[in-house]
Design a protein around this motif. Structure first.
Motif, PDB file in Angstrom:
ATOM      1  N   SER A 226       0.798  -1.256  -0.150  1.00 54.28           N
ATOM      2  CA  SER A 226      -0.014  -0.131  -0.116  1.00 54.28           C
ATOM      3  C   SER A 226       0.662   1.202   0.029  1.00 54.28           C
ATOM      4  N   LYS A 227       1.999   1.187   0.853  1.00 52.93           N
ATOM      5  CA  LYS A 227       2.653   2.543   0.849  1.00 52.93           C
ATOM      6  C   LYS A 227       3.456   2.657  -0.532  1.00 52.93           C
ATOM      7  N   THR A 228       3.918   1.765  -1.066  1.00 55.61           N
ATOM      8  CA  THR A 228       4.640   1.899  -2.251  1.00 55.61           C
ATOM      9  C   THR A 228       3.574   2.282  -3.310  1.00 55.61           C
ATOM     10  N   ALA A 229       2.376   1.768  -3.435  1.00 56.62           N
ATOM     11  CA  ALA A 229       1.324   2.270  -4.183  1.00 56.62           C
ATOM     12  C   ALA A 229       1.089   3.752  -4.262  1.00 56.62           C
ATOM     13  N   LYS A 230       0.821   4.334  -2.962  1.00 54.24           N
ATOM     14  CA  LYS A 230       0.848   5.685  -2.749  1.00 54.24           C
ATOM     15  C   LYS A 230       1.761   6.423  -3.059  1.00 54.24           C
ATOM     16  N   LYS A 231       2.994   6.079  -3.027  1.00 54.90           N
ATOM     17  CA  LYS A 231       4.359   6.949  -3.529  1.00 54.90           C
ATOM     18  C   LYS A 231       4.402   6.897  -4.853  1.00 54.90           C
ATOM     19  N   LEU A 232       4.081   5.637  -5.588  1.00 58.37           N
ATOM     20  CA  LEU A 232       4.125   5.579  -7.112  1.00 58.37           C
ATOM     21  C   LEU A 232       3.011   6.590  -7.812  1.00 58.37           C
TER      22      LEU A 232
ATOM     23  N   ALA B 211      -4.058   7.366 -14.094  1.00 58.31           N
ATOM     24  CA  ALA B 211      -4.017   6.045 -13.844  1.00 58.31           C
ATOM     25  C   ALA B 211      -3.083   5.148 -14.678  1.00 58.31           C
ATOM     26  N   GLU B 212      -2.743   5.754 -16.007  1.00 59.79           N
ATOM     27  CA  GLU B 212      -1.967   5.128 -16.799  1.00 59.79           C
ATOM     28  C   GLU B 212      -0.417   5.685 -16.479  1.00 59.79           C
ATOM     29  N   SER B 213      -0.318   6.906 -15.892  1.00 59.67           N
ATOM     30  CA  SER B 213       0.868   7.323 -15.248  1.00 59.67           C
ATOM     31  C   SER B 213       1.494   6.453 -14.256  1.00 59.67           C
ATOM     32  N   ILE B 214       0.645   6.215 -13.061  1.00 55.94           N
ATOM     33  CA  ILE B 214       0.764   5.232 -12.107  1.00 55.94           C
ATOM     34  C   ILE B 214       1.492   3.797 -12.866  1.00 55.94           C
ATOM     35  N   LEU B 215       0.727   3.304 -13.818  1.00 54.23           N
ATOM     36  CA  LEU B 215       1.276   2.150 -14.344  1.00 54.23           C
ATOM     37  C   LEU B 215       2.549   2.147 -14.866  1.00 54.23           C
ATOM     38  N   ILE B 216       2.940   3.431 -15.619  1.00 55.13           N
ATOM     39  CA  ILE B 216       4.357   3.760 -16.111  1.00 55.13           C
ATOM     40  C   ILE B 216       5.306   3.569 -14.561  1.00 55.13           C
ATOM     41  N   GLU B 217       4.892   4.254 -13.820  1.00 55.16           N
ATOM     42  CA  GLU B 217       5.930   4.587 -12.362  1.00 55.16           C
ATOM     43  C   GLU B 217       5.808   2.771 -12.013  1.00 55.16           C
ATOM     44  N   ARG B 218       4.838   2.166 -11.945  1.00 58.81           N
ATOM     45  CA  ARG B 218       5.068   0.808 -11.517  1.00 58.81           C
ATOM     46  C   ARG B 218       5.936  -0.078 -12.363  1.00 58.81           C
ATOM     47  N   GLN B 219       5.954   0.196 -13.496  1.00 60.25           N
ATOM     48  CA  GLN B 219       6.947  -0.548 -14.410  1.00 60.25           C
ATOM     49  C   GLN B 219       8.502  -0.278 -13.865  1.00 60.25           C
ATOM     50  N   LYS B 220       8.537   0.893 -13.587  1.00 55.71           N
ATOM     51  CA  LYS B 220       9.905   1.488 -13.381  1.00 55.71           C
ATOM     52  C   LYS B 220      10.278   0.713 -11.959  1.00 55.71           C
ATOM     53  N   TYR B 221       9.355   0.817 -11.273  1.00 52.38           N
ATOM     54  CA  TYR B 221       9.581   0.147  -9.718  1.00 52.38           C
ATOM     55  C   TYR B 221      10.161  -1.525  -9.844  1.00 52.38           C
ATOM     56  N   TYR B 222       9.216  -2.071 -10.595  1.00 52.37           N
ATOM     57  CA  TYR B 222       9.629  -3.552 -10.824  1.00 52.37           C
ATOM     58  C   TYR B 222      10.944  -3.432 -11.773  1.00 52.37           C
ATOM     59  N   ASP B 223      11.439  -2.539 -12.662  1.00 58.02           N
ATOM     60  CA  ASP B 223      12.765  -2.799 -13.195  1.00 58.02           C
ATOM     61  C   ASP B 223      13.938  -2.322 -11.877  1.00 58.02           C
ATOM     62  N   LEU B 224      13.574  -1.415 -10.994  1.00 60.54           N
ATOM     63  CA  LEU B 224      14.379  -1.140  -9.975  1.00 60.54           C
ATOM     64  C   LEU B 224      14.484  -2.312  -9.373  1.00 60.54           C
ATOM     65  N   ILE B 225      13.597  -3.007  -8.613  1.00 59.44           N
ATOM     66  CA  ILE B 225      13.594  -3.984  -7.752  1.00 59.44           C
ATOM     67  C   ILE B 225      14.425  -5.353  -8.170  1.00 59.44           C
ATOM     68  N   ILE B 226      14.159  -5.513  -9.524  1.00 58.86           N
ATOM     69  CA  ILE B 226      14.772  -6.338 -10.309  1.00 58.86           C
ATOM     70  C   ILE B 226      16.382  -6.092 -10.347  1.00 58.86           C
ATOM     71  N   SER B 227      16.697  -5.015 -10.556  1.00 58.17           N
ATOM     72  CA  SER B 227      18.054  -4.528 -10.737  1.00 58.17           C
ATOM     73  C   SER B 227      18.728  -4.819  -9.616  1.00 58.17           C
ATOM     74  N   LYS B 228      18.086  -4.559  -8.407  1.00 59.40           N
ATOM     75  CA  LYS B 228      18.680  -4.923  -6.990  1.00 59.40           C
ATOM     76  C   LYS B 228      18.648  -6.228  -6.529  1.00 59.40           C
ATOM     77  N   ASN B 229      17.890  -7.214  -7.142  1.00 58.52           N
ATOM     78  CA  ASN B 229      17.562  -8.591  -6.917  1.00 58.52           C
ATOM     79  C   ASN B 229      17.224  -9.297  -8.150  1.00 58.52           C
TER      80      ASN B 229
END
Length: 183
Positions: free
Chosen positions: A100-106, A137-155
């Motif tokens: 939830s916190k990540t969603a609100k930040k995105l 809503a579409e902008s949040i989805l773009i941020e969500r993809q960036k978030y996934y890319d970031l966590i994958i780059s870390k793990n």
């Protein structure tokens, strides 16, 4: 405009469907050692809900958990109430998948002049009101993809989930565009 309950029901159906991949008999039960959530059913993980009997979880109980721990804390009801049902839909699914916190930040990252602190207060709500629902809503989805890319780059072990996450974002984009025609 449809009411809050309509969007809650639609969001629940989308998210649970994405989580179980059509496996209604077993509720998409998994216990993948590479999944940070551990044992999971209906998308409910043992890590996030340690007191739940995951293997014997029912659809009704999962719905209660989705609502109490993801819809409500993510401010989805107020978002629908102020005319942002598509944003609420995306925030709910994002909260369920990322927290939830990540969603609100995105969400906040998509707003001008708002600090991404994960707290939806009056300033955030005022900034949301200046936006167009589908665009936000579409902008949040773009941020969500960036978030996934970031966590994958870390793990790198999480890379195995990338296609599924990307496909979910595409399906979510399609769904909110369909809903925008009836909003």
């Amino acid at each position: 405009m449809k009411d809050v309950n309509f969007y809650w029901q639609e969001a629940f159906k989308f998210t649970i469907g994405a989580e179980i991949g059509g496996d209604w008999i077993n509720g998409g039960y998994t216990n993948d050692p590479l999944d940070p959530g551990g044992e999971t059913k209906f998308g409910i993980s043992k890590r996030a809900h340690p007191n739940e009997d995951i293997k014997n979880l029912t659809v009704d109980r999962s719905k209660e958990i989705y609502y109490k721990f993801y819809w409500l804390p993510s401010n989805c009801t107020p978002l629908v109430t102020i005319g942002f049902p598509l944003t609420a839909f995306v925030i709910f699914d994002t909260a369920f998948n990322c927290g939830s916190k990540t969603a609100k930040k995105l969400l906040q990252k998509c707003l001008i002049g708002i600090e991404a602190d994960g707290i939806i207060g009056s300033q955030t709500m005022k900034a949301i009101a200046k936006c167009e629902d589908l665009n936000l809503a579409e902008s949040i989805l773009i941020e969500r993809q960036k978030y996934y890319d970031l966590i994958i780059s870390k793990n790198q072990t999480l890379k195995k989930f990338k296609n599924g996450w990307t496909n979910r974002i595409k399906a979510l984009s399609k769904k909110i565009n369909e809903l925008s025609n009836i909003a």
